[in-house]
Scaffold this active site. Sequence first.
Site, short mmCIF file in Angstrom:
data_model
loop_
_atom_site.label_atom_id
_atom_site.label_comp_id
_atom_site.label_asym_id
_atom_site.label_seq_id
_atom_site.Cartn_x
_atom_site.Cartn_y
_atom_site.Cartn_z
N LYS A 191 0.79 -1.19 -0.06
CA LYS A 191 -0.09 -0.12 -0.03
C LYS A 191 0.92 1.27 -0.13
CE LYS A 191 -1.92 2.94 1.69
NZ LYS A 191 -1.80 4.39 1.47
N GLU A 266 9.67 1.70 10.90
CA GLU A 266 10.59 2.82 10.71
C GLU A 266 9.76 4.02 10.75
OE1 GLU A 266 13.02 1.60 7.32
OE2 GLU A 266 13.73 -0.04 8.41
N CYS A 300 13.77 10.70 6.81
CA CYS A 300 13.82 10.27 8.12
C CYS A 300 15.05 10.51 9.09
CB CYS A 300 13.28 8.81 8.49
SG CYS A 300 14.41 7.77 7.54
N GLU A 397 9.08 16.87 14.79
CA GLU A 397 9.44 16.43 13.28
C GLU A 397 8.80 17.29 12.18
OE1 GLU A 397 8.57 12.68 11.24
OE2 GLU A 397 10.65 12.47 10.92
P1 NAD Z 1 2.33 8.69 7.33
O1 NAD Z 1 2.29 7.96 8.46
O2 NAD Z 1 1.14 9.66 7.39
O3 NAD Z 1 1.80 7.44 5.95
C1 NAD Z 1 2.65 6.53 5.90
C2 NAD Z 1 1.72 5.37 5.11
O4 NAD Z 1 0.76 5.13 6.30
C3 NAD Z 1 0.78 5.85 3.86
O5 NAD Z 1 0.84 4.92 2.89
C4 NAD Z 1 -0.56 6.04 4.57
O6 NAD Z 1 -1.42 5.99 3.67
C5 NAD Z 1 -0.39 4.82 5.57
N1 NAD Z 1 -1.28 4.92 6.64
C6 NAD Z 1 -1.85 6.27 7.52
N2 NAD Z 1 -2.82 5.92 8.29
C7 NAD Z 1 -2.80 4.50 8.34
C8 NAD Z 1 -3.46 3.57 9.03
N3 NAD Z 1 -4.45 3.89 10.13
N4 NAD Z 1 -3.45 2.33 8.83
C9 NAD Z 1 -2.60 1.79 7.80
N5 NAD Z 1 -1.75 2.62 7.17
C10 NAD Z 1 -1.76 4.09 7.38
O7 NAD Z 1 3.73 9.27 6.91
P2 NAD Z 1 4.09 9.94 5.69
O8 NAD Z 1 3.66 11.41 5.99
O9 NAD Z 1 3.59 9.37 4.35
O10 NAD Z 1 5.71 9.88 5.74
C11 NAD Z 1 6.68 10.85 6.49
C12 NAD Z 1 7.02 10.19 7.94
O11 NAD Z 1 7.59 8.98 7.46
C13 NAD Z 1 7.79 10.94 8.65
O12 NAD Z 1 7.55 10.59 10.04
C14 NAD Z 1 9.35 10.33 8.35
O13 NAD Z 1 10.12 10.32 9.37
C15 NAD Z 1 8.75 8.72 8.23
N6 NAD Z 1 9.83 7.89 7.69
C16 NAD Z 1 10.71 7.00 8.15
C17 NAD Z 1 11.46 6.48 7.90
C18 NAD Z 1 12.59 5.61 8.72
O14 NAD Z 1 13.40 4.85 7.86
N7 NAD Z 1 12.53 5.68 9.95
C19 NAD Z 1 11.85 6.60 6.34
C20 NAD Z 1 11.23 7.39 5.79
C21 NAD Z 1 10.12 8.09 6.30
#
Ligand code: NAD
Length: 503
Positions: A191, A266, A300, A397
């Site tokens: 997804k 992550e 991240c 963040e």
């Molecule tokens: P997000 O958590 O909003 O969304 C990530 C994914 O989760 C999307 O595909 C979204 O549709 C899905 N999602 C949202 N709600 C959900 C639910 N209730 N159930 C299942 N899936 C759900 O994150 P974002 O805004 O897309 O990305 C940015 C974030 O990702 C930042 O916090 C960043 O630090 C983090 N990130 C972490 C790493 C790492 O390796 N630690 C790497 C890249 C990004």
Amino acid sequence: MSKLDENITRAMAYMSSFREGGVMNHIDGRSVPAISGETYDTVSPVDLSVLAQVARGAEADIDAAVAAAKAAFPAWSKTPGADRRKILIKVAEAIEERAEEIAFTECMDTGQALRFMSKAAIRGAANFRFFADQAPTAEDGAVTRTPTQMNTTSRRPIGPVGVITPWNTPFMLATWKIAPALAAGCTVVHKPAEFSPMTAKLLVEIAESAGLPKGALNVVNGFGEDAGKRLTEHPDIKAIAFVGESRTGSMIMAQGAKTLKRVHFELGGKNPVIVFNDADLDRAVDAATFMIYSLNGERCTSSSRLLVQETIYDEFTARVADVAKRIKVGHPLDPETVVGPLIHPEHEEKVLSYFRKAREEGATIAAGGVKVGDGGCYVAPTLFTQANNRMAIAQEEIFGPVLTAIPFADEDEALRLANDVQYGLTAYIWTNDLNRAMRMTDNLEAGMMWVNSENIRHLPTPFGGVKASGIGRDGGDWSFDFYMETVNVSFPRAIHSIPKLGG
Ligand code: NAD
């Protein structure tokens, strides 16, 4: 024609099939619309134009994709590791062949600058190669013996798994999860993030054209609250590999509780780069600015908190501000661009809200702090100075090209400030005192630390965070531990006496 115009023309040609046919879901080897027929627009952050209509998958689409992944699992999981390896190496080669298409599409879909994205597809291919090479030995375990028993451990793929990814570097991050899952013998339902769906569709098409059996990798687009949620709750999905915000990770853990889902998270970061006054300051300036202003700061592992020893604070932050002001902000396909537009107007608004918060909190805006250009989600590379660790700009963040600089007096204070956040993903330490570097790395709360270096990823090393930054590790053999179950089988080595009960 300028290089930018030439690149835009090429990008439009690459994306023409998406413009015409939309970004479909991909289930059991077929490109399909959402069962409901619903779509949503994916918008380019470059100028807010609609790039394509995307299938808006929901519960029924996830159910169909999981059924396909479940049906494909017995054959894929029993395919010898050496054969899985061959297929996954072909996937890597096919990614390399289409690296430009992936990079250009990703630039238009995410706003990330080409100078960084051109390497993302290559990194994606490297992920496939790295994990493919481990497929033949992924099942191996150990033999332990007692006088009466011989115990053999081995690993077996856990089953169909769900992969949920964010929008910041979508192609690379998808491969980072999907390659080890497939190498381990799992089948996958992916997804992708709703803001940047295009390259996930490219990946599944590339993988199948390289020989991946249908149903081994399925893609369902849609929103987190319906498609994502259903994936995390589905009883036939054995594990969820998730990359995204800490808040979402916590929701996924709750959603998966009923089906006892194994989870790998992550999550977010508010990573410190700590600069002592004995450091090589030229290199530290380059590394600190690279780690926050590359990839739009939507990274991240970005070093979003700059902790500088007070004796060099003014000089060092002035140098960082100077770099920030000279960075080229522009179209992501311009080869000169360093900072492109932020992913989406919603995210841009979040970043702009921190510019307002910084002013309210009494920090100084030493560079940037403004939106730039008209149309598109462009913000200037920003540096906040005169900040303290209690401010929202130091704790939360922001996920943009925005750096918060805080002075510290000595090692103890540096450590206290560095650890005084909810996150613990990475830390960067600049000092020429080896003993100090050892003391700091022994006590910093972070899953990954770099001394006198920016983030340089080496795939055999563990990747992951502590505290609110994650659960579990990727890379090396750690990914296989997540996607596989370890089982033990015990054989008798001799006829031993078995306790007799009842007589
Ligand atoms: P997000 O958590 O909003 O969304 C990530 C994914 O989760 C999307 O595909 C979204 O549709 C899905 N999602 C949202 N709600 C959900 C639910 N209730 N159930 C299942 N899936 C759900 O994150 P974002 O805004 O897309 O990305 C940015 C974030 O990702 C930042 O916090 C960043 O630090 C983090 N990130 C972490 C790493 C790492 O390796 N630690 C790497 C890249 C990004």
